[in-house]
Write a protein that holds these residues in place. Structure first.
Motif, PDB file in Angstrom:
ATOM      1  N   ILE A  29       0.856  -1.194   0.000  1.00  0.00           N
ATOM      2  CA  ILE A  29       0.000   0.000   0.000  1.00  0.00           C
ATOM      3  C   ILE A  29       0.886   1.236   0.000  1.00  0.00           C
ATOM      4  CG2 ILE A  29      -1.717   1.304   1.319  1.00  0.00           C
ATOM      5  CD1 ILE A  29      -2.637  -1.429   2.491  1.00  0.00           C
ATOM      6  N   ARG A  30       0.655   2.101  -0.997  1.00  0.00           N
ATOM      7  CA  ARG A  30       1.406   3.367  -1.074  1.00  0.00           C
ATOM      8  C   ARG A  30       0.617   4.442  -0.342  1.00  0.00           C
ATOM      9  NH1 ARG A  30       2.110   0.225  -5.300  1.00  0.00           N
ATOM     10  NH2 ARG A  30       4.141   0.119  -6.368  1.00  0.00           N
ATOM     11  N   ILE A  31       1.272   5.135   0.573  1.00  0.00           N
ATOM     12  CA  ILE A  31       0.604   6.201   1.318  1.00  0.00           C
ATOM     13  C   ILE A  31       1.248   7.535   0.954  1.00  0.00           C
ATOM     14  CG2 ILE A  31       2.066   6.006   3.403  1.00  0.00           C
ATOM     15  CD1 ILE A  31      -0.527   6.556   5.048  1.00  0.00           C
ATOM     16  N   ALA A  32       0.403   8.547   0.795  1.00  0.00           N
ATOM     17  CA  ALA A  32       0.925   9.889   0.483  1.00  0.00           C
ATOM     18  C   ALA A  32       1.512  10.505   1.748  1.00  0.00           C
ATOM     19  CB  ALA A  32      -0.198  10.766  -0.053  1.00  0.00           C
ATOM     20  N   PRO A  33       2.645  11.194   1.635  1.00  0.00           N
ATOM     21  CA  PRO A  33       3.204  11.877   2.802  1.00  0.00           C
ATOM     22  C   PRO A  33       2.165  12.811   3.422  1.00  0.00           C
ATOM     23  CG  PRO A  33       4.756  11.914   0.975  1.00  0.00           C
ATOM     24  CD  PRO A  33       3.471  11.361   0.430  1.00  0.00           C
ATOM     25  N   GLY A  34       2.003  12.744   4.713  1.00  0.00           N
ATOM     26  CA  GLY A  34       1.019  13.565   5.422  1.00  0.00           C
ATOM     27  C   GLY A  34      -0.310  12.867   5.634  1.00  0.00           C
ATOM     28  N   ILE A  74      -5.836   2.792  16.294  1.00  0.00           N
ATOM     29  CA  ILE A  74      -4.756   3.756  16.485  1.00  0.00           C
ATOM     30  C   ILE A  74      -4.487   4.416  15.135  1.00  0.00           C
ATOM     31  CG2 ILE A  74      -2.259   3.951  16.884  1.00  0.00           C
ATOM     32  CD1 ILE A  74      -2.594   2.029  19.208  1.00  0.00           C
ATOM     33  N   ARG A  75      -4.432   5.743  15.144  1.00  0.00           N
ATOM     34  CA  ARG A  75      -4.225   6.455  13.893  1.00  0.00           C
ATOM     35  C   ARG A  75      -2.729   6.614  13.651  1.00  0.00           C
ATOM     36  NH1 ARG A  75      -4.744  12.137  12.709  1.00  0.00           N
ATOM     37  NH2 ARG A  75      -5.469  12.405  14.838  1.00  0.00           N
ATOM     38  N   ALA A  76      -2.287   6.166  12.479  1.00  0.00           N
ATOM     39  CA  ALA A  76      -0.873   6.280  12.090  1.00  0.00           C
ATOM     40  C   ALA A  76      -0.777   7.294  10.964  1.00  0.00           C
ATOM     41  CB  ALA A  76      -0.332   4.929  11.637  1.00  0.00           C
ATOM     42  N   THR A  77       0.098   8.281  11.127  1.00  0.00           N
ATOM     43  CA  THR A  77       0.265   9.331  10.120  1.00  0.00           C
ATOM     44  C   THR A  77       1.675   9.273   9.553  1.00  0.00           C
ATOM     45  OG1 THR A  77      -1.308  10.728  11.311  1.00  0.00           O
ATOM     46  CG2 THR A  77       0.116  11.825   9.704  1.00  0.00           C
ATOM     47  N   ALA A  78       1.746   9.327   8.226  1.00  0.00           N
ATOM     48  CA  ALA A  78       3.041   9.300   7.522  1.00  0.00           C
ATOM     49  C   ALA A  78       3.611  10.711   7.499  1.00  0.00           C
ATOM     50  CB  ALA A  78       2.840   8.776   6.101  1.00  0.00           C
ATOM     51  N   VAL A  79       4.708  10.928   8.213  1.00  0.00           N
ATOM     52  CA  VAL A  79       5.283  12.269   8.349  1.00  0.00           C
ATOM     53  C   VAL A  79       6.536  12.371   7.483  1.00  0.00           C
ATOM     54  CG1 VAL A  79       6.204  13.958   9.976  1.00  0.00           C
ATOM     55  CG2 VAL A  79       4.434  12.342  10.733  1.00  0.00           C
ATOM     56  N   PRO A  80       6.542  13.291   6.508  1.00  0.00           N
ATOM     57  CA  PRO A  80       7.719  13.419   5.635  1.00  0.00           C
ATOM     58  C   PRO A  80       8.963  13.849   6.414  1.00  0.00           C
ATOM     59  CG  PRO A  80       5.847  14.668   4.768  1.00  0.00           C
ATOM     60  CD  PRO A  80       5.476  14.230   6.146  1.00  0.00           C
ATOM     61  N   MET A  81      10.068  13.187   6.122  1.00  0.00           N
ATOM     62  CA  MET A  81      11.358  13.523   6.737  1.00  0.00           C
ATOM     63  C   MET A  81      12.435  13.456   5.657  1.00  0.00           C
ATOM     64  SD  MET A  81      11.380  14.048  10.045  1.00  0.00           S
ATOM     65  CE  MET A  81      10.114  14.031  11.311  1.00  0.00           C
ATOM     66  N   LEU A  82      13.617  13.967   5.961  1.00  0.00           N
ATOM     67  CA  LEU A  82      14.736  13.863   5.030  1.00  0.00           C
ATOM     68  C   LEU A  82      15.851  13.034   5.646  1.00  0.00           C
ATOM     69  CD1 LEU A  82      14.874  17.453   3.548  1.00  0.00           C
ATOM     70  CD2 LEU A  82      14.451  15.324   2.290  1.00  0.00           C
ATOM     71  N   HIS A  83      16.355  12.090   4.825  1.00  0.00           N
ATOM     72  CA  HIS A  83      17.459  11.197   5.190  1.00  0.00           C
ATOM     73  C   HIS A  83      18.547  11.549   4.180  1.00  0.00           C
ATOM     74  CE1 HIS A  83      19.549   7.641   6.407  1.00  0.00           C
ATOM     75  NE2 HIS A  83      18.872   6.712   5.745  1.00  0.00           N
ATOM     76  N   GLY A  84      19.329  12.629   4.460  1.00  0.00           N
ATOM     77  CA  GLY A  84      20.167  13.210   3.422  1.00  0.00           C
ATOM     78  C   GLY A  84      19.244  13.800   2.359  1.00  0.00           C
ATOM     79  N   ARG A  85      19.474  13.422   1.086  1.00  0.00           N
ATOM     80  CA  ARG A  85      18.609  13.932   0.016  1.00  0.00           C
ATOM     81  C   ARG A  85      17.380  13.057  -0.184  1.00  0.00           C
ATOM     82  NH1 ARG A  85      23.484  14.788  -3.138  1.00  0.00           N
ATOM     83  NH2 ARG A  85      22.926  12.986  -4.382  1.00  0.00           N
ATOM     84  N   PRO A 103      11.349  18.626   7.235  1.00  0.00           N
ATOM     85  CA  PRO A 103      10.780  19.624   6.330  1.00  0.00           C
ATOM     86  C   PRO A 103       9.774  20.516   7.074  1.00  0.00           C
ATOM     87  CG  PRO A 103      10.582  17.389   5.431  1.00  0.00           C
ATOM     88  CD  PRO A 103      11.002  17.256   6.851  1.00  0.00           C
ATOM     89  N   PRO A 104       9.650  21.788   6.639  1.00  0.00           N
ATOM     90  CA  PRO A 104       8.763  22.730   7.348  1.00  0.00           C
ATOM     91  C   PRO A 104       7.333  22.189   7.505  1.00  0.00           C
ATOM     92  CG  PRO A 104      10.020  23.879   5.650  1.00  0.00           C
ATOM     93  CD  PRO A 104      10.353  22.427   5.515  1.00  0.00           C
ATOM     94  N   GLU A 105       6.840  21.495   6.492  1.00  0.00           N
ATOM     95  CA  GLU A 105       5.441  21.041   6.533  1.00  0.00           C
ATOM     96  C   GLU A 105       5.231  19.911   7.551  1.00  0.00           C
ATOM     97  OE1 GLU A 105       7.524  20.669   3.984  1.00  0.00           O
ATOM     98  OE2 GLU A 105       7.271  18.728   2.973  1.00  0.00           O
ATOM     99  N   SER A 106       6.314  19.367   8.078  1.00  0.00           N
ATOM    100  CA  SER A 106       6.168  18.241   9.012  1.00  0.00           C
ATOM    101  C   SER A 106       6.035  18.682  10.465  1.00  0.00           C
ATOM    102  CB  SER A 106       7.367  17.298   8.876  1.00  0.00           C
ATOM    103  OG  SER A 106       7.341  16.700   7.601  1.00  0.00           O
ATOM    104  N   TRP A 107       6.375  19.919  10.741  1.00  0.00           N
ATOM    105  CA  TRP A 107       6.405  20.339  12.142  1.00  0.00           C
ATOM    106  C   TRP A 107       5.045  20.235  12.809  1.00  0.00           C
ATOM    107  CZ3 TRP A 107      10.256  20.669  15.435  1.00  0.00           C
ATOM    108  CH2 TRP A 107      11.547  20.690  14.902  1.00  0.00           C
ATOM    109  N   ASN A 108       3.966  20.513  12.029  1.00  0.00           N
ATOM    110  CA  ASN A 108       2.640  20.426  12.679  1.00  0.00           C
ATOM    111  C   ASN A 108       2.309  18.994  13.087  1.00  0.00           C
ATOM    112  OD1 ASN A 108       2.360  19.772   9.942  1.00  0.00           O
ATOM    113  ND2 ASN A 108       0.160  20.154  10.008  1.00  0.00           N
ATOM    114  N   HIS A 109       2.936  18.008  12.428  1.00  0.00           N
ATOM    115  CA  HIS A 109       2.710  16.610  12.826  1.00  0.00           C
ATOM    116  C   HIS A 109       3.520  16.244  14.087  1.00  0.00           C
ATOM    117  CE1 HIS A 109       0.441  15.681   9.265  1.00  0.00           C
ATOM    118  NE2 HIS A 109       1.426  16.049   8.479  1.00  0.00           N
TER     119      HIS A 109
END
Ligand SMILES: [Zn+2]
Ligand SMILES: [Zn+2]
Ligand SMILES: [Zn+2]
Length: 285
Positions: free
Chosen positions: A158-163, A171-182, A209-215
């Protein structure tokens, strides 16, 4: 009602489980600790906290119907050993952070859970990770082409969109975008009932990433990459992890994915209050 007054038995008419437990199955970097052929102080340490299998974790809880559930966070090359040590006998969801060898090269082993559970297992990751997993495990995802009809895992990719979020049996699981180098990867945030939550599992990261802070806001329990003190292009150093932990503000931050540079007893004294080194088998609740 104070935390000490919580009922001993989970209330089964509400989703989630106040007794949910996150177990660190492994806390080591990609090569594991001890490192093959190394006789440094950590690799020869007799402290069991200096023996680190490859980083992964397990969230166990009882759902609203009273069924025991297990969610795996990555399934690395040490999974069989981890499963035997912790008597893992099922996987209701497998959530992946990224497709590096040390995080997905144990997926073959979950065929045993298929046999015990009698069902397929959903494996969830971002599109890049799932594409890679389907390529690596062509014998699983394209098993009709196998030369012999052999025993392989039954996985639903299953492919999940970031966010985006999914429900793991209450239990709610949320995919939070992060950076591992590039490389864009995922951390996972869990919202459920009980003192463990909100829980964030963020291994193999060195950028938020800035958009991840709210998560990350309101995180109570944080599992965070903390490779070593020396700098690295794709992992947080200990000092960077301490800074990120301070910004996120979790009550408890547990570092994982450490190299043999980290000698648990000696280096734990260098961490501020609220931040600690994880070790294999540590249970967070
Ligand atoms: Zn890794
Ligand atoms: Zn060593
Ligand atoms: Zn990695």
């Amino acid at each position: 009602m104070g935390e000490r007054d919580r009922p001993k038995q989970p209330k089964l008419d509400t989703p989630g489980d106040p007794h949910a437990v996150l177990t660190l199955l492994g806390t080591g970097t990609s090569a594991g600790v001890p490192l093959i052929g190394c006789d440094c102080a950590t690799c020869t340490s007799v402290d069991p906290r200096d023996r680190r299998l490859r980083t992964s974790a397990m969230l166990r809880f009882t759902d609203a119907r009273g069924v025991r559930r297990t969610v795996l966070l990555d399934v690395g090359p040490d999974h069989r050993q981890q499963a035997l040590a912790h008597r893992i006998d099922r996987a209701d969801h497998i959530l992946l952070t990224h497709s590096h060898v040390d995080h997905v090269w144990g997926l073959d082993e979950v065929r045993r859970y298929n046999a015990l559970m009698g069902t397929s297992i959903p494996v969830i990751g971002d599109a890049r990770t799932i594409d890679e997993v389907c390529r690596i495990y062509a014998h699983i995802f394209d098993h009709a082409r196998n030369t012999n009809d052999s025993w392989v895992a039954d996985l639903a990719a299953i492919r999940i969109a970031p966010g985006a979020s999914l429900d793991c049996h209450g239990i709610r699981a949320t995919a939070v975008p992060m950076l591992h180098g590039r490389l864009p990867i995922l951390a996972w945030r869990f919202d459920g009932q009980g003192p463990l939550f909100p829980l964030v599992y963020a291994t193999d990261v060195n950028g938020i990433p800035p958009e991840s802070w709210n998560h990350l806001m309101g995180t109570r329990t944080l599992v965070l990459d903390g490779l070593r003190f020396r700098s690295h292009p794709t992992h947080l150093t200990i000092d960077q992890a301490i800074d990120a932990a301070a910004r996120i503000g979790a009550a408890r931050t547990v570092l994982v994915h450490m190299t043999h540079d980290i000698l648990h007893e000696r280096d734990a004294r260098k961490l501020p209050q609220g931040v600690e080194f994880g070790f294999d088998g540590l249970e967070l609740r």
